[in-house]
Design a protein around this motif. Structure first.
Motif, PDB file in Angstrom:
ATOM      1  N   PRO A 163      94.543  23.445  -1.551  1.00 31.96           N
ATOM      2  CA  PRO A 163      94.737  24.797  -2.089  1.00 31.96           C
ATOM      3  C   PRO A 163      94.699  25.970  -1.267  1.00 31.96           C
ATOM      4  O   PRO A 163      94.052  25.908  -0.295  1.00 31.96           O
ATOM      5  CB  PRO A 163      93.274  24.829  -2.970  1.00 31.96           C
ATOM      6  CG  PRO A 163      92.358  24.070  -2.051  1.00 31.96           C
ATOM      7  CD  PRO A 163      93.186  22.815  -1.527  1.00 31.96           C
ATOM      8  N   VAL A 164      95.950  26.700  -1.474  1.00 36.60           N
ATOM      9  CA  VAL A 164      96.077  28.039  -0.697  1.00 36.60           C
ATOM     10  C   VAL A 164      95.814  28.944  -1.530  1.00 36.60           C
ATOM     11  O   VAL A 164      96.496  29.071  -2.888  1.00 36.60           O
ATOM     12  CB  VAL A 164      97.425  27.834  -0.101  1.00 36.60           C
ATOM     13  CG1 VAL A 164      97.676  29.247   0.731  1.00 36.60           C
ATOM     14  CG2 VAL A 164      97.905  26.655   1.050  1.00 36.60           C
ATOM     15  N   VAL A 165      95.165  29.989  -1.260  1.00 38.81           N
ATOM     16  CA  VAL A 165      94.940  31.221  -2.142  1.00 38.81           C
ATOM     17  C   VAL A 165      95.055  32.483  -1.261  1.00 38.81           C
ATOM     18  O   VAL A 165      94.644  32.694  -0.272  1.00 38.81           O
ATOM     19  CB  VAL A 165      93.225  31.277  -2.674  1.00 38.81           C
ATOM     20  CG1 VAL A 165      93.253  32.603  -3.517  1.00 38.81           C
ATOM     21  CG2 VAL A 165      92.978  30.127  -3.297  1.00 38.81           C
ATOM     22  N   SER A 166      95.902  33.366  -1.695  1.00 33.41           N
ATOM     23  CA  SER A 166      96.187  34.704  -0.980  1.00 33.41           C
ATOM     24  C   SER A 166      95.526  35.909  -1.912  1.00 33.41           C
ATOM     25  O   SER A 166      95.421  35.790  -3.055  1.00 33.41           O
ATOM     26  CB  SER A 166      97.718  34.854  -1.147  1.00 33.41           C
ATOM     27  OG  SER A 166      98.335  33.884  -0.437  1.00 33.41           O
ATOM     28  N   ARG A 167      95.061  36.733  -1.245  1.00 34.69           N
ATOM     29  CA  ARG A 167      94.315  37.837  -1.476  1.00 34.69           C
ATOM     30  C   ARG A 167      94.761  39.295  -0.740  1.00 34.69           C
ATOM     31  O   ARG A 167      95.272  38.994   0.464  1.00 34.69           O
ATOM     32  CB  ARG A 167      92.575  37.764  -1.400  1.00 34.69           C
ATOM     33  CG  ARG A 167      92.172  36.545  -2.097  1.00 34.69           C
ATOM     34  CD  ARG A 167      90.560  36.532  -1.899  1.00 34.69           C
ATOM     35  NE  ARG A 167      90.133  35.469  -2.598  1.00 34.69           N
ATOM     36  CZ  ARG A 167      89.994  34.200  -2.170  1.00 34.69           C
ATOM     37  NH1 ARG A 167      90.515  33.658  -0.889  1.00 34.69           N
ATOM     38  NH2 ARG A 167      89.198  33.413  -2.916  1.00 34.69           N
TER      39      ARG A 167
ATOM     40  N   SER B  48     107.337  28.162   7.544  1.00 40.39           N
ATOM     41  CA  SER B  48     107.813  27.215   6.858  1.00 40.39           C
ATOM     42  C   SER B  48     108.288  27.473   4.956  1.00 40.39           C
ATOM     43  O   SER B  48     108.589  26.830   4.324  1.00 40.39           O
ATOM     44  CB  SER B  48     107.042  25.704   6.415  1.00 40.39           C
ATOM     45  OG  SER B  48     105.914  26.066   5.990  1.00 40.39           O
ATOM     46  N   GLY B  49     107.848  28.797   4.665  1.00 36.81           N
ATOM     47  CA  GLY B  49     108.169  29.258   3.590  1.00 36.81           C
ATOM     48  C   GLY B  49     106.881  29.703   2.871  1.00 36.81           C
ATOM     49  O   GLY B  49     105.717  29.350   3.048  1.00 36.81           O
ATOM     50  N   ALA B  50     107.015  30.779   1.782  1.00 36.94           N
ATOM     51  CA  ALA B  50     105.699  31.347   1.344  1.00 36.94           C
ATOM     52  C   ALA B  50     105.030  30.150   0.306  1.00 36.94           C
ATOM     53  O   ALA B  50     105.778  29.876  -0.718  1.00 36.94           O
ATOM     54  CB  ALA B  50     105.955  32.421   0.500  1.00 36.94           C
ATOM     55  N   VAL B  51     104.014  29.775   0.624  1.00 34.81           N
ATOM     56  CA  VAL B  51     103.232  28.860  -0.406  1.00 34.81           C
ATOM     57  C   VAL B  51     102.822  29.354  -1.690  1.00 34.81           C
ATOM     58  O   VAL B  51     103.103  28.932  -2.750  1.00 34.81           O
ATOM     59  CB  VAL B  51     101.942  28.251   0.390  1.00 34.81           C
ATOM     60  CG1 VAL B  51     101.245  27.096  -0.560  1.00 34.81           C
ATOM     61  CG2 VAL B  51     102.367  27.846   2.023  1.00 34.81           C
ATOM     62  N   THR B  52     102.205  30.537  -1.671  1.00 32.96           N
ATOM     63  CA  THR B  52     101.766  31.254  -2.953  1.00 32.96           C
ATOM     64  C   THR B  52     102.572  32.116  -3.473  1.00 32.96           C
ATOM     65  O   THR B  52     102.440  32.776  -4.447  1.00 32.96           O
ATOM     66  CB  THR B  52     100.425  31.796  -2.666  1.00 32.96           C
ATOM     67  OG1 THR B  52     100.364  33.066  -2.100  1.00 32.96           O
ATOM     68  CG2 THR B  52      99.375  30.716  -2.316  1.00 32.96           C
TER      69      THR B  52
ATOM     70  N   ALA C  18     104.061  21.808  -3.680  1.00 33.26           N
ATOM     71  CA  ALA C  18     105.166  22.442  -4.724  1.00 33.26           C
ATOM     72  C   ALA C  18     106.226  23.079  -3.964  1.00 33.26           C
ATOM     73  O   ALA C  18     106.948  23.666  -4.804  1.00 33.26           O
ATOM     74  CB  ALA C  18     104.348  23.198  -5.701  1.00 33.26           C
ATOM     75  N   MET C  19     106.085  23.048  -2.648  1.00 33.71           N
ATOM     76  CA  MET C  19     107.161  24.101  -2.187  1.00 33.71           C
ATOM     77  C   MET C  19     108.655  22.887  -1.789  1.00 33.71           C
ATOM     78  O   MET C  19     108.651  22.453  -0.627  1.00 33.71           O
ATOM     79  CB  MET C  19     106.706  24.432  -0.539  1.00 33.71           C
ATOM     80  CG  MET C  19     105.678  25.422  -0.899  1.00 33.71           C
ATOM     81  SD  MET C  19     105.078  25.788   0.876  1.00 33.71           S
ATOM     82  CE  MET C  19     106.488  26.251   1.853  1.00 33.71           C
TER      83      MET C  19
ATOM     84  N   ILE D 201     107.732  20.211   6.424  1.00 32.79           N
ATOM     85  CA  ILE D 201     108.720  19.510   7.120  1.00 32.79           C
ATOM     86  C   ILE D 201     110.091  19.366   6.663  1.00 32.79           C
ATOM     87  O   ILE D 201     110.973  19.358   7.471  1.00 32.79           O
ATOM     88  CB  ILE D 201     108.006  17.837   7.289  1.00 32.79           C
ATOM     89  CG1 ILE D 201     106.774  17.958   7.566  1.00 32.79           C
ATOM     90  CG2 ILE D 201     108.901  17.184   8.280  1.00 32.79           C
ATOM     91  CD1 ILE D 201     106.349  18.742   8.899  1.00 32.79           C
ATOM     92  N   GLY D 202     110.306  19.534   5.207  1.00 30.47           N
ATOM     93  CA  GLY D 202     111.714  19.823   4.756  1.00 30.47           C
ATOM     94  C   GLY D 202     112.226  20.965   5.290  1.00 30.47           C
ATOM     95  O   GLY D 202     113.624  21.050   5.506  1.00 30.47           O
ATOM     96  N   ALA D 203     111.391  22.120   5.441  1.00 30.81           N
ATOM     97  CA  ALA D 203     111.895  23.320   5.928  1.00 30.81           C
ATOM     98  C   ALA D 203     112.457  23.060   7.270  1.00 30.81           C
ATOM     99  O   ALA D 203     113.499  23.539   7.666  1.00 30.81           O
ATOM    100  CB  ALA D 203     110.831  24.488   6.064  1.00 30.81           C
ATOM    101  N   VAL D 204     112.113  22.286   8.339  1.00 30.89           N
ATOM    102  CA  VAL D 204     112.329  21.801   9.366  1.00 30.89           C
ATOM    103  C   VAL D 204     113.738  21.373   9.527  1.00 30.89           C
ATOM    104  O   VAL D 204     114.687  21.556  10.147  1.00 30.89           O
ATOM    105  CB  VAL D 204     111.186  21.158  10.194  1.00 30.89           C
ATOM    106  CG1 VAL D 204     111.966  20.758  11.674  1.00 30.89           C
ATOM    107  CG2 VAL D 204     110.128  21.873  10.671  1.00 30.89           C
ATOM    108  N   ALA D 205     113.805  20.385   8.594  1.00 31.96           N
ATOM    109  CA  ALA D 205     114.946  19.691   8.381  1.00 31.96           C
ATOM    110  C   ALA D 205     116.248  20.524   8.125  1.00 31.96           C
ATOM    111  O   ALA D 205     117.222  20.651   8.537  1.00 31.96           O
ATOM    112  CB  ALA D 205     115.065  18.406   7.443  1.00 31.96           C
ATOM    113  N   PHE D 206     115.993  21.401   7.047  1.00 28.41           N
ATOM    114  CA  PHE D 206     116.953  22.186   6.721  1.00 28.41           C
ATOM    115  C   PHE D 206     117.441  23.464   7.980  1.00 28.41           C
ATOM    116  O   PHE D 206     118.544  23.536   8.112  1.00 28.41           O
ATOM    117  CB  PHE D 206     116.389  23.204   5.656  1.00 28.41           C
ATOM    118  CG  PHE D 206     117.138  24.559   5.495  1.00 28.41           C
ATOM    119  CD1 PHE D 206     118.256  24.771   4.739  1.00 28.41           C
ATOM    120  CD2 PHE D 206     116.623  25.932   5.937  1.00 28.41           C
ATOM    121  CE1 PHE D 206     118.885  25.976   5.087  1.00 28.41           C
ATOM    122  CE2 PHE D 206     116.943  26.823   6.102  1.00 28.41           C
ATOM    123  CZ  PHE D 206     118.454  26.956   5.328  1.00 28.41           C
TER     124      PHE D 206
END
Length: 284
Positions: free
Chosen positions: A188-192, A236-240, A205-206, A211-216
């Protein structure tokens, strides 16, 4: 805010020159400095021109998501932009990160993937297993997204690509233990911001994950005559999500039981190119 432009330059060069100058000066621009790119090729051509003008060493690349329905229109669900070596920071050494106060600024909880092996030459589409073989470490971190142009995200992914993918820094936190198992995808990732929760999610959910971001990215760079190199980072992309911040605020992100945080401050002209006491190239 400034308006920038000049005669004697083609559209792509004028846009690139304007964004590099504004980033060096840490000032906002009131309007997009030219005709907006209408294709991925044109957007990346502006980015590549700006990288050449800028001249700094690239320590990695940020990857961001292109949402529906634009992903179908453009034929890709991700975008990329450079992360310069003097804007990579270690969370152990740096407590405050600058943003362009008169432009756009946001904090994003991200996994920072370090490349340990160069990808095969030539344009290929890696499987997730093949992309994973290129990785030698994963850390928690925060991407600082900031642009001189306040409407960079509102105007869509092609405009975002044209200004470095909206990257302005990468804060690298602690290493993820046992990252090869990919268990961190379910953390679980929580941003504040200032202690108030602004987003919650997991990397599962990304799209197809970090790892898909690396392949891209391998494919995206290859199409531009570029390549990932050992030691470079992939944000690799914003999780939240993309969380707008302003100077004086504090951004923090919990990754399971791990945490990374930083204060946000207004960039000064000398900081706009990463010249800040305590900057570094991240954990080795």
């Amino acid at each position: 805010m400034k308006q920038i432009g000049g005669a004697g330059m083609d559209n792509e060069d004028r846009i690139a020159q304007a964004f590099v100058a504004a980033r060096r000066g840490a000032y906002g621009v009131s309007e997009y400095p030219g005709a907006r790119p209408e294709t991925l090729d044109r957007a990346y051509a502006i980015q590549d021109r700006a990288i050449a003008i800028d001249g700094r060493s690239i320590a990695g690349w940020k990857v961001g998501r292109i949402p529906a329905p634009l992903d179908g229109v453009l034929g890709t669900n991700r975008l990329a932009g450079p992360i310069f070596a003097d804007q990579v920071y270690s969370a152990a050494d740096t407590a405050t990160l600058p943003v362009i106060a008169d432009g756009f600024a946001a904090g994003e909880a991200e996994f920072c993937v370090r490349i340990g092996r160069a990808p095969p030459s030539g344009r290929i589409r890696l499987t997730l297993d093949e992309a994973l073989e290129l990785v030698d470490a994963v850390h928690i971190g925060v991407e600082i997204a900031s642009s001189p142009y306040a409407h960079i995200n509102r105007d869509g992914p092609l405009v975002t690509i044209s200004d470095y993918g909206n990257n302005f820094g990468l804060l690298i936190g602690d290493p993820v233990p046992d990252w090869q198992s990919l268990d961190f995808l379910d953390w679980p990732v929580v941003s504040r911001i200032d202690g108030v929760v602004v987003g919650q999610a997991s990397a599962r959910a990304m799209l197809d994950g970090p790892i898909g971001a690396v392949a891209f990215l391998v494919d995206c760079l290859s199409a531009r005559g570029l390549s990932l190199a050992p030691g470079q980072w992939v944000s690799s992309g914003a999780v939240t999500g993309v969380h707008v911040v302003r100077p004086g605020q504090r951004f923090e992100a919990d990754f399971g039981e791990m945490r990374v945080s930083c204060a946000i401050d207004a960039a000064m002209p000398a900081q706009a190119m990463g010249v800040e006491a305590g900057h570094g190239t991240g954990p080795g």
